[in-house]
Design a protein around this motif. Structure first.
Motif, mmCIF file in Angstrom:
data_model
loop_
_atom_site.group_PDB
_atom_site.id
_atom_site.type_symbol
_atom_site.label_atom_id
_atom_site.label_comp_id
_atom_site.label_asym_id
_atom_site.label_seq_id
_atom_site.Cartn_x
_atom_site.Cartn_y
_atom_site.Cartn_z
ATOM 1 N N ARG A 38 0.826 -1.199 0.000
ATOM 2 C CA ARG A 38 0.000 0.000 0.000
ATOM 3 C C ARG A 38 0.869 1.260 0.000
ATOM 4 O O ARG A 38 0.616 2.205 -0.743
ATOM 5 C CB ARG A 38 -0.915 -0.013 1.230
ATOM 6 N N ILE A 39 1.907 1.234 0.813
ATOM 7 C CA ILE A 39 2.835 2.362 0.846
ATOM 8 C C ILE A 39 3.472 2.536 -0.535
ATOM 9 O O ILE A 39 3.544 3.632 -1.082
ATOM 10 C CB ILE A 39 3.930 2.137 1.915
ATOM 11 N N PHE A 40 3.907 1.432 -1.112
ATOM 12 C CA PHE A 40 4.589 1.479 -2.400
ATOM 13 C C PHE A 40 3.661 1.986 -3.509
ATOM 14 O O PHE A 40 4.042 2.827 -4.316
ATOM 15 C CB PHE A 40 5.116 0.089 -2.759
ATOM 16 N N ALA A 41 2.429 1.472 -3.543
ATOM 17 C CA ALA A 41 1.494 1.845 -4.609
ATOM 18 C C ALA A 41 1.250 3.347 -4.615
ATOM 19 O O ALA A 41 1.250 3.992 -5.662
ATOM 20 C CB ALA A 41 0.171 1.094 -4.444
ATOM 21 N N ARG A 42 1.080 3.923 -3.433
ATOM 22 C CA ARG A 42 0.813 5.352 -3.365
ATOM 23 C C ARG A 42 2.052 6.176 -3.671
ATOM 24 O O ARG A 42 1.958 7.271 -4.201
ATOM 25 C CB ARG A 42 0.286 5.704 -1.971
ATOM 26 N N ALA A 43 3.200 5.651 -3.312
ATOM 27 C CA ALA A 43 4.437 6.410 -3.490
ATOM 28 C C ALA A 43 4.975 6.303 -4.908
ATOM 29 O O ALA A 43 5.525 7.257 -5.456
ATOM 30 C CB ALA A 43 5.497 5.916 -2.499
ATOM 31 N N GLU A 44 4.824 5.134 -5.534
ATOM 32 C CA GLU A 44 5.439 4.895 -6.835
ATOM 33 C C GLU A 44 4.433 4.721 -7.958
ATOM 34 O O GLU A 44 4.813 4.530 -9.119
ATOM 35 C CB GLU A 44 6.354 3.660 -6.764
ATOM 36 N N ALA A 45 3.141 4.777 -7.635
ATOM 37 C CA ALA A 45 2.092 4.701 -8.653
ATOM 38 C C ALA A 45 2.129 3.399 -9.442
ATOM 39 O O ALA A 45 1.797 3.366 -10.614
ATOM 40 C CB ALA A 45 2.160 5.905 -9.593
ATOM 41 N N ILE A 46 2.574 2.343 -8.799
ATOM 42 C CA ILE A 46 2.523 1.013 -9.417
ATOM 43 C C ILE A 46 1.911 0.066 -8.399
ATOM 44 O O ILE A 46 2.319 0.046 -7.240
ATOM 45 C CB ILE A 46 3.938 0.504 -9.786
ATOM 46 N N LEU A 47 0.932 -0.715 -8.850
ATOM 47 C CA LEU A 47 0.322 -1.721 -7.992
ATOM 48 C C LEU A 47 1.148 -2.994 -8.121
ATOM 49 O O LEU A 47 1.168 -3.614 -9.168
ATOM 50 C CB LEU A 47 -1.102 -1.963 -8.496
ATOM 51 N N PRO A 48 1.845 -3.405 -7.060
ATOM 52 C CA PRO A 48 2.743 -4.561 -7.214
ATOM 53 C C PRO A 48 2.009 -5.904 -7.131
ATOM 54 O O PRO A 48 0.963 -6.008 -6.494
ATOM 55 C CB PRO A 48 3.704 -4.406 -6.031
ATOM 56 N N ALA A 49 2.579 -6.915 -7.786
ATOM 57 C CA ALA A 49 2.048 -8.273 -7.654
ATOM 58 C C ALA A 49 2.239 -8.734 -6.210
ATOM 59 O O ALA A 49 3.210 -8.352 -5.551
ATOM 60 C CB ALA A 49 2.777 -9.216 -8.602
ATOM 61 N N PRO A 50 1.330 -9.569 -5.698
ATOM 62 C CA PRO A 50 1.448 -10.037 -4.310
ATOM 63 C C PRO A 50 2.814 -10.666 -4.024
ATOM 64 O O PRO A 50 3.367 -10.477 -2.936
ATOM 65 C CB PRO A 50 0.325 -11.065 -4.189
ATOM 66 N N GLU A 51 3.372 -11.394 -4.988
ATOM 67 C CA GLU A 51 4.688 -11.998 -4.778
ATOM 68 C C GLU A 51 5.748 -10.905 -4.580
ATOM 69 O O GLU A 51 6.569 -10.957 -3.661
ATOM 70 C CB GLU A 51 5.071 -12.877 -5.985
ATOM 71 N N SER A 52 5.716 -9.900 -5.472
ATOM 72 C CA SER A 52 6.739 -8.849 -5.446
ATOM 73 C C SER A 52 6.692 -8.021 -4.172
ATOM 74 O O SER A 52 7.695 -7.404 -3.796
ATOM 75 C CB SER A 52 6.551 -7.919 -6.641
ATOM 76 N N THR A 53 5.533 -7.982 -3.510
ATOM 77 C CA THR A 53 5.416 -7.177 -2.298
ATOM 78 C C THR A 53 6.391 -7.655 -1.221
ATOM 79 O O THR A 53 6.788 -6.876 -0.358
ATOM 80 C CB THR A 53 3.993 -7.247 -1.714
ATOM 81 N N HIS A 54 6.791 -8.928 -1.281
ATOM 82 C CA HIS A 54 7.746 -9.431 -0.289
ATOM 83 C C HIS A 54 9.103 -8.764 -0.460
ATOM 84 O O HIS A 54 9.788 -8.460 0.521
ATOM 85 C CB HIS A 54 7.864 -10.954 -0.400
ATOM 86 N N ALA A 55 9.499 -8.517 -1.711
ATOM 87 C CA ALA A 55 10.762 -7.815 -1.951
ATOM 88 C C ALA A 55 10.659 -6.361 -1.510
ATOM 89 O O ALA A 55 11.597 -5.789 -0.958
ATOM 90 C CB ALA A 55 11.128 -7.905 -3.438
#
Lengths: 433, 433
Positions: free
Chosen positions: A364-381
């Motif tokens: 959620r932090i990443f999506a708002r900051a970088e404007a990309i919705l990450p895949a659930p797998e990638s969220t671990h990275a």
């Protein structure tokens, strides 16, 4: 300008100790290795056993890579740095594989494998898929190169993961819910249990049975095999051209291991050869639902539940381990690629496991900051990168692999958004730290 | 190597006759034009009325374009040529906007508009959306530039088009089903009809009321306005750098017109200035559900149903026209951008309308041949390109704009795939021709 690399990198050539080979089960007569040789494209088998350091990427594959959007970008995550309060103290970059038309890195190996099937004179490729990323990549590669594709999709996913299933079909693939009525293994499973939800092991068995029926069919494999892992190094080979500075941390998520390997091996190879990256920490981000690199044991174990495939020496939770259901279905595998497992054993790769709750907060932090919705797998990275950035020395450089976008995993995001309706956006749990 | 252009192209500077201006309704006291000036970012208003031929793209916008994957690729469609039997006789190319992270061209204008709102000192942008492409683009642009976004989404789409709605929310946008309880207009509609399904006109009214409440809010517009259309010329400006040969046909689909305009105007401008493209036919592909360029009349009409916005001289089916529901929701608009309408009136642009049935057949052929699942809107351009290619002179060159991918419109593809289950793939209807 960065171009699509001419070579994949094969880390087996640089390992300090020999890679333990795939084995047949000791007590059994039938050779699983002979089976692999029979069903896989022959050039893939060559690559599986080669000791060459650099493997030329065929021109037709390079063209397909270009058409699919390679080289993928390396992006400075300034938005994320600001959002987590490390801007000016740490620099974060990510390589973004989600620009590929299937939305994930899986296409990197689907294309050469389908091409190798074509070189064998095959007319059709077959494989299994769970959540559908791999099946979609194979369907697209087959459409690109003019072969038929048949995908055995675990029945529960077939029903629940409709977007990828329909996309595969629209690309011309035949998708069977597994267990299916198309193979003896499928029919047997359905006789025993008509509402059988399917399993990846059974889907593998079905795909292999289907391939064996006709010499113009080839089986293609989504991860774990050294040859597959090597195809993914197109990511890391591009990265070496793109990196503006040597990172202190390189991070990727691990399912079967091809994503982590593809991202880090070219750099890890330089480390092994004494050519650089000697202070870089390589971190594998996995799920607490299947923490094989963190909590598994290093041993020979089955690649699949049904023991249709050979045994591999790897970190494993046991071939019969049943992980709890998580949205990051790609991270539920019980083992990890033999070379990655060996590097972990040698202490060259570290591991960290995260829960679904904490990675979605990071998403959620990443999506708002970088404007990309990450895949659930990638969220671990992403989660691992955020944690490292917060505790790292000033001036640290962190690079992670964003292996895919989450636009086809909207069902996962629904869980979050149910807490974010009509303007009542809760503060991130970490915002007050 | 192609780079992101430095300028958008404003065709108003080259039109052979003056562009009929936006008008206020003659019989009414309230000025809609004064309203526009009040709610839109001020630099957008400047661009709306400028007569400059080239408009500099701000460096911050160019950076965002690059980060989003621009320049987008121009791809030779050899797979499609072979699939429809014109290979060696016609050459087909397509520009692919689906690589943008929102999956469509809409981001091209969302980014500058949100940036202009930022220049005004605004903290928030608001807009309306139907199927969600525009709302998603605004949500992403706002996340990229650090503004809040509020989107009024027609209630029927809010419920049915879940993937884009959830993606907007995950990117941090506030999404209200319209009619909402947030505005007086919404509350009034709900009092009259509690199960009101919403309409784009009502959503526009709500977004404007919401913006007027607070001077730190700006309204952003998805299409039709000249300034918006001009932002999309980033597509055509790139194309001029990429085209290997001058096309005989340039084709794009038309909703409000910004996609067609963005793709063709830089080339059309060269034609108008006598600098080339003099034998090129420019074809607007629309839906038989809303065939305003084919069957509408050229006149002053309301931009929106509610007459909240000014009148424009354009081809229109009437502001109260209710098109039948189609999957290509983006093509259901009753009018078309004034400049595009004028070019049609002058005979410089042709129009062709296609039914949902025939465009999906084209989509299926394209998906299998080119390994890209097209957006329902873009399928109209594909259908036109296939038709033109089949009847064109030998050696013809056809270039079309693939404005988006269909991975978030899977519900549309479900209708097709219901006919394609478990290996029973019907032959394309055209295969026997």
């Amino acid at each position: 300008m960065v171009d699509v690399p001419r070579y994949w990198y094969n880390i087996v050539a640089d390992l300090p100790v020999p890679l333990p080979p795939l084995l047949d089960p000791l007590e059994d007569e039938d050779s699983r290795i002979a089976l692999l040789v029979k069903i896989l494209p022959s050039r893939l088998i060559d690559e599986e056993y080669t000791l060459s350091r650099l493997i030329p990427i065929p021109e037709r594959v390079r063209e397909a890579y270009r058409k699919a959007g390679r080289p993928t970008p390396l992006i400075r995550a300034e938005g994320l740095e600001k959002a987590i309060g490390v801007h000016g103290r740490a620099r974060i970059y990510y390589k973004y594989e989600g620009v590929l038309p299937t939305g994930s890195h899986k296409l990197n190996t689907a294309v050469p494998q389908v091409y190798y099937a074509l070189l064998d004179g095959a007319e059709e490729v077959a494989t299994e898929t769970g959540a559908g990323q791999w099946g979609l990549a194979v369907s697209m590669a087959a459409a690109m190169l003019g072969l038929k594709a048949t995908v055995f999709m675990t029945r529960s996913s077939y029903e629940k993961k409709k977007p990828r299933r329909i996309a595969m079909q629209a690309l011309g693939a035949t998708v069977h819910p597994s267990p299916s009525t198309v193979t003896e293994a499928g029919r047997r499973a359905l006789r025993e249990r008509p509402d059988h939800p399917g399993s990846l092991g059974l889907a593998i068995t079905e795909a292999i049975e289907y391939v064996l029926e006709n010499p113009r069919r080839r089986y293609v494999a989504g991860s774990v095999l050294e040859s597959v892992v090597t195809h993914q190094t197109v990511i890391g080979q591009e990265l070496l051209q793109q990196l503006p500075e040597e990172p202190d941390y390189m991070i990727a998520c691990v399912g079967g291991g091809s994503n982590m390997a593809g991202f880090t091996y070219p750099a890890l190879g330089m480390r092994l050869r004494g050519e650089g990256f000697d202070k870089t920490q390589f971190i594998a981000a996995e799920s607490t639902a299947a923490p094989r690199l963190s909590k598994g044991t290093y041993r020979y174990d089955g690649l699949d539940t049904g023991l249709v495939l050979p045994l591999a020496r790897m970190y494993s939770l046991g071939k019969d381990y049943v992980p709890p259901p998580i949205h990051a279905a790609g991270l539920r595998y019980h083992g990890a690629a033999p070379s990655l497992s060996l590097l972990r054993k040698l202490g060259l790769v570290e591991a960290a496991a995260y829960s679904q709750e904490e990675v979605f907060e990071a998403a959620r932090i990443f999506a708002r900051a970088e404007a990309i919705l990450p895949a659930p797998e990638s969220t671990h990275a992403i989660k691992a990168a955020i944690d490292v950035a917060r505790r790292a020395e000033p001036g640290s450089v962190i690079v992670f692999n964003l292996s895919g976008h989450g636009l086809m995993d909207i069902d996962a995001y629904e869980k979050i958004s149910s807490r974010i309706v009509d303007g009542q956006v809760p503060e991130p749990a970490n915002a007050r730290r």
